[in-house]
Design a protein around this motif. Structure first.
Motif, short mmCIF file in Angstrom:
data_model
loop_
_atom_site.label_atom_id
_atom_site.label_comp_id
_atom_site.label_asym_id
_atom_site.label_seq_id
_atom_site.Cartn_x
_atom_site.Cartn_y
_atom_site.Cartn_z
N GLU A 148 40.02 29.77 18.37
CA GLU A 148 39.95 28.52 17.60
C GLU A 148 41.01 28.52 16.51
OE1 GLU A 148 39.28 25.07 15.56
OE2 GLU A 148 38.70 25.55 17.60
N MET A 149 41.15 29.63 15.83
CA MET A 149 42.17 29.71 14.77
C MET A 149 43.57 29.55 15.36
SD MET A 149 40.94 32.25 11.82
CE MET A 149 42.12 31.43 10.75
N GLU A 150 43.84 30.25 16.46
CA GLU A 150 45.15 30.13 17.09
C GLU A 150 45.43 28.70 17.55
OE1 GLU A 150 45.59 32.97 20.25
OE2 GLU A 150 46.27 34.51 18.84
N ASN A 151 44.41 28.02 18.04
CA ASN A 151 44.60 26.68 18.60
C ASN A 151 44.55 25.57 17.56
OD1 ASN A 151 44.85 27.71 21.22
ND2 ASN A 151 42.65 27.67 21.53
N SER A 152 43.89 25.79 16.42
CA SER A 152 43.73 24.72 15.43
C SER A 152 44.44 25.00 14.10
CB SER A 152 42.24 24.46 15.14
OG SER A 152 41.60 24.00 16.29
N ILE A 153 44.24 26.18 13.57
CA ILE A 153 44.81 26.50 12.25
C ILE A 153 46.32 26.73 12.35
CG2 ILE A 153 44.72 28.06 10.27
CD1 ILE A 153 42.17 26.32 10.74
N LYS A 154 46.72 27.53 13.30
CA LYS A 154 48.15 27.85 13.45
C LYS A 154 49.02 26.59 13.54
CE LYS A 154 51.21 30.34 16.63
NZ LYS A 154 51.22 31.22 17.82
N PRO A 155 48.71 25.62 14.41
CA PRO A 155 49.59 24.45 14.49
C PRO A 155 49.49 23.51 13.27
CG PRO A 155 47.83 24.29 16.12
CD PRO A 155 47.71 25.62 15.47
N ASN A 156 48.47 23.69 12.44
CA ASN A 156 48.32 22.86 11.24
C ASN A 156 48.86 23.54 9.99
OD1 ASN A 156 46.85 20.20 11.68
ND2 ASN A 156 45.80 21.62 13.04
N SER A 157 49.58 24.61 10.17
CA SER A 157 50.17 25.33 9.03
C SER A 157 51.64 24.96 8.91
CB SER A 157 50.02 26.84 9.24
OG SER A 157 48.65 27.19 9.32
N ASP A 158 52.15 25.05 7.69
CA ASP A 158 53.56 24.72 7.44
C ASP A 158 54.49 25.82 7.95
OD1 ASP A 158 53.02 22.28 5.95
OD2 ASP A 158 52.31 23.60 4.34
N ILE A 159 54.04 27.06 7.82
CA ILE A 159 54.86 28.21 8.19
C ILE A 159 54.00 29.14 9.03
CG2 ILE A 159 56.15 30.20 7.31
CD1 ILE A 159 56.34 28.66 4.63
N VAL A 160 54.58 29.66 10.09
CA VAL A 160 53.93 30.67 10.92
C VAL A 160 54.82 31.91 10.88
CG1 VAL A 160 53.15 31.28 13.24
CG2 VAL A 160 52.87 28.92 12.40
N ILE A 161 54.20 33.03 10.50
CA ILE A 161 54.95 34.29 10.36
C ILE A 161 54.30 35.34 11.25
CG2 ILE A 161 55.62 36.14 8.77
CD1 ILE A 161 55.75 34.05 6.56
N ASP A 162 55.13 36.12 11.91
CA ASP A 162 54.68 37.19 12.80
C ASP A 162 53.87 38.22 12.02
OD1 ASP A 162 54.39 39.35 14.52
OD2 ASP A 162 56.52 39.51 15.00
N GLY A 163 52.59 38.34 12.35
CA GLY A 163 51.70 39.25 11.65
C GLY A 163 51.86 40.71 12.00
N THR A 164 52.71 41.01 12.98
CA THR A 164 52.95 42.42 13.30
C THR A 164 54.11 43.00 12.50
OG1 THR A 164 54.36 41.88 15.20
CG2 THR A 164 51.99 42.17 15.64
#
Length: 183
Positions: A148-164
């Motif tokens: 759910e987070m990957e499908n909803s929160i991620k695309p609604n964020s301004d910046i996506v950063i690689d967590g690894t």
């Protein structure tokens, strides 16, 4: 003249690094105040996260008044910080909170890495059966909340950063984004 702090939310799946990044970012930016979602007891919040996700994950079912109240208290305090950093999982998807957020960051951590971090974090003193039960629950039920987070929160964020990436590198990238955006 009143000072308006820049409010930055940091989201990730459980074990994705939001608390670590929020804390480290708070050390790197000057004049910050951090608020952590897990420090709050939200009345009437969904009791069963899996059921909440399966029923459509309505983020407005969460009564985030205690968090909103703390943000407003900080914004009107005698010494207003330059930044309020939120370890907060919902990005812009809660209507009460979205008007406060100036920048939403999603730490995109693969689910296997997040699970491994959770096991290391949460099971330091537990026996192997506790670990097995946690992994079994994740596979049978909990994974839907992560997705759910990957499908909803991620695309609604301004910046996506690689967590690894190493946490220092993630903080460096966030600071660059903050400066590039003039925040």
């Amino acid at each position: 003249m009143s000072v308006k702090p820049t409010i930055i939310s940091i989201a990730a799946v459980s074990g994705g690094g939001k608390t670590t990044i929020t804390q480290k970012l708070g050390l790197e930016l000057e004049n910050t105040k951090e608020l952590f979602f897990d420090d709050y007891d939200f009345e009437n919040a969904p009791d069963d996260i899996i059921q909440w996700v399966n029923k459509g994950a309505d983020y407005n079912l969460w009564n985030l008044d205690p968090l909103v109240s703390d943000i407003n208290r900080i914004k009107t305090s005698k010494e207003v910080p330059s930044y309020i950093l939120l370890d907060y999982p919902f990005s812009y998807l809660n209507d009460k909170m979205k008007k406060y957020i100036d920048l939403s960051i999603y730490i995109d951590t693969s689910l296997d890495v997040a699970m491994a971090r959770r096991i290391l974090r949460d099971h330091t003193d537990n026996n192997i059966n506790d670990v097995r039960n946690d992994v079994k629950f994740y596979l049978q039920y909990g994974r839907v909340a992560y997705l759910e987070m990957e499908n909803s929160i991620k695309p609604n964020s301004d910046i996506v950063i690689d967590g690894t990436l190493p946490s220092d590198k993630i903080v460096e990238l966030i600071i660059k984004e903050i400066r590039d955006r003039g925040l």
